[in-house]
Scaffold this active site. Structure first.
Site, short mmCIF file in Angstrom:
data_model
loop_
_atom_site.label_atom_id
_atom_site.label_comp_id
_atom_site.label_asym_id
_atom_site.label_seq_id
_atom_site.Cartn_x
_atom_site.Cartn_y
_atom_site.Cartn_z
N HIS A 31 1.50 4.36 -2.83
CA HIS A 31 1.41 5.81 -2.61
C HIS A 31 2.58 6.52 -3.29
O HIS A 31 2.42 7.61 -3.84
CB HIS A 31 1.42 6.13 -1.11
CG HIS A 31 0.09 6.00 -0.44
ND1 HIS A 31 -1.07 6.53 -0.97
CD2 HIS A 31 -0.26 5.45 0.75
CE1 HIS A 31 -2.08 6.28 -0.15
NE2 HIS A 31 -1.62 5.63 0.90
N HIS A 37 0.84 -1.20 0.00
CA HIS A 37 0.00 0.00 0.00
C HIS A 37 0.88 1.25 0.00
O HIS A 37 0.64 2.19 -0.78
CB HIS A 37 -0.90 -0.03 1.24
CG HIS A 37 -1.84 1.13 1.34
ND1 HIS A 37 -3.14 1.07 0.87
CD2 HIS A 37 -1.68 2.37 1.86
CE1 HIS A 37 -3.73 2.23 1.11
NE2 HIS A 37 -2.86 3.04 1.70
N GLU A 38 1.90 1.28 0.85
CA GLU A 38 2.77 2.46 0.93
C GLU A 38 3.60 2.62 -0.33
O GLU A 38 3.83 3.74 -0.80
CB GLU A 38 3.68 2.36 2.16
CG GLU A 38 2.95 2.34 3.49
CD GLU A 38 2.03 3.54 3.70
OE1 GLU A 38 2.34 4.63 3.15
OE2 GLU A 38 1.02 3.40 4.39
N ASP A 50 -4.95 0.75 -2.39
CA ASP A 50 -5.45 -0.59 -2.06
C ASP A 50 -5.52 -1.48 -3.30
O ASP A 50 -5.06 -2.63 -3.29
CB ASP A 50 -6.84 -0.51 -1.42
CG ASP A 50 -6.80 0.01 0.02
OD1 ASP A 50 -5.71 0.03 0.61
OD2 ASP A 50 -7.87 0.38 0.53
#
Length: 490
Positions: free
Chosen positions: A142, A138-139, A207
């Site tokens: 980003h 997820h990170e 996600d």
């Protein structure tokens, strides 16, 4: 490897002050119109080059003010796990750097330049590796989707000063929400405080794309839903949610979407990871709030009740607890048993080295590690342990090329510089001891302290023209960096 206490020379900057530095500097950049307009989404306001610069500067500030772990075993495990996900991510435009913070809070965050910070609390609260990997995926997303830069794109109508103030505040809020929100109160961005968190669209995108990378990298796509569900249940009625939920809201719909998304992937058997459970045991003993006695009781209980995923991880945790309680013979018996089962496991080799050093069996430790180095020549665990053993065995000269190689492979780690300073100290080479200390301080953005160390190095370098030229060049570079910081404060 033994815990080495890294010098924390004050830089005069803590996370709260970091916002002021970034805000002033970036507001000035916008005012001078010196950021390139590339004409595409997410780069109108911030170029990749600028992202790398800001990421490096913010990393130095975090290093100087936050409880970063310089544990080669955990760092190598986390880097290998993270880079496995990066290898299957889409849109990778920067190198990635994964690091650990010693904090029981459940949190992870990403910022410019591919930096991904992970709290030890994530390990403590994950039950299997795919849960941890889902957070990293997820990170990573980003970063690859440039969500921070896109948040600036959405704020284009704001004044330059507000955008400048927002940069420091956004970074702070991602890393430490309470501090970030406090910093916002002192800026013109207070009215847009709600916009600093990742938007619902950003979270949904992270996600979705993150789950695909998770699956492609060979992990269980149910990891995200399982971890989300567990965290939501645990903090459903609390008035103080973990930091992660402040920046990554977790409505019930998000958990449902995660479950539905995972169900779309084909089912396959994915065995759990022993190394994940070894890393978790290491954190429980060395870096959690557990006392040594409590940690020993925890693993004794697991072994008595057969309440473990891997017996080897419970035994490893017990051995580490015994080591900390100075019950060294008992600890070494367990580690020897584990090594007999898996002679190349880095967790076991690291513990065995510590035990051999404790009883000053330096030749045995060196022999063990030199054999392993032939098998894993670039392993930071093997090289750091071997360099440390050489230093403890009064063979510091042999440690220097190993440490220089570690620095070449990872210029952001403070540990090799600390060991290098120790090695030069043992050799009586004051000039290079101060030089290594200077590089260590520069990683903390303490450029004034670094320059002082280089001045000492200069005094000890009489007659060494090449070394003097190298020192003078580095002093000039650090003075420029120091002036840049002063500019940011104006």
């Amino acid at each position: 490897m033994r815990n080495i206490r890294l010098s924390k020379i004050s830089t005069g900057m803590v996370l709260g002050a970091a916002s002021i530095l970034f805000c002033a500097g970036i507001a000035k950049s916008f005012a001078n119109n010196d950021l390139p307009d590339l004409g595409t989404a997410a780069v109108n306001t911030l170029s990749l080059e600028k992202e790398m610069i800001f990421g490096d500067a913010y990393m130095r500030i975090i290093r100087s003010s936050a409880p970063m772990l310089n544990d080669p075993v955990l760092n190598q495990y986390l880097s290998e796990l993270g880079n496995k996900l990066v290898a299957h991510a889409t849109g990778v435009k920067t190198p990635f750097y994964f690091f650990l913070l010693n904090n029981d809070e459940i949190n992870a965050f990403a910022f410019f330049g591919g930096h991904v910070g992970v709290h030890t609390g994530l390990f403590l609260n994950a039950d299997y590796e795919s849960e941890l990997a889902s957070v990293l995926a997820h990170e990573v997303t980003h970063v690859t989707q440039r969500h921070l830069a896109r948040s600036f794109e959405a704020q284009q109508k704001a004044t330059p000063a507000t955008i400048g103030a927002m940069l420091g505040a956004i970074l702070l809020t991602i890393a430490a929400p309470q501090v970030g929100i406090a910093a916002l109160a002192t800026t013109q961005a207070l009215a847009t405080q709600a916009k600093i968190n990742y938007t619902r669209l950003n979270e949904k995108e992270a996600d979705r794309i993150g789950t695909q990378a998770l699956f492609d990298a060979g992990f269980d796509p149910n990891g995200a839903a399982d971890f989300f569900g567990k965290i939501a249940l645990r903090y459903r009625f609390t008035t103080k949610p973990p930091q992660m939920l402040l920046t990554h809201p977790l409505p019930e719909s998000r958990i449902t979407e995660a479950r539905n998304r995972a169900a779309q992937y084909p089912k396959r058997y994915i065995p759990d990871s022993l190394n994940f459970h070894l890393a978790k045991a290491r954190i429980q003993v060395r870096y959690s709030s557990f006392s040594d006695d409590v940690a020993l009781a925890l693993f004794n209980s697991q072994l008595k009740k057969n309440d473990y995923t891997f017996k080897a991880a419970a035994l490893y945790g017990k051995a580490l607890a015994l080591y900390r309680l100075e019950k060294l013979p008992e600890a070494e018996v367990i580690i020897d048993q584990l090594l007999a089962q898996d002679s190349q496991n880095l967790f076991y080799l690291d513990a065995k080295t510590d035990l051999l050093i404790e009883r000053q069996a330096f030749s045995d430790a060196i022999s063990l590690l030199e054999i392993q180095r032939k098998l894993k020549p670039s392993s930071q665990v093997i090289n750091a342990n071997l360099a440390n053993t050489y230093i403890q065995a009064s063979q510091a000269l042999k440690a220097i090329p190993l440490l220089e190689e570690l620095i070449f492979l990872d210029k952001k780690s403070q540990l090799p510089y600390q060991l290098l300073a120790e090695a030069y100290n043992k050799l009586g080479n004051k000039a290079m001891e101060h030089y290594a200390n200077a590089e260590s301080m520069a990683l903390l953005a303490n450029y004034r302290g670094a320059i002082d160390q280089l001045n000492y190095a200069y005094r000890y370098s009489e007659g060494q023209s090449l070394q003097i030229a190298r020192i003078e060049a580095r002093i000039r570079q650090f003075r420029i960096a120091e002036r840049d910081l002063e500019e940011l404060q104006r």
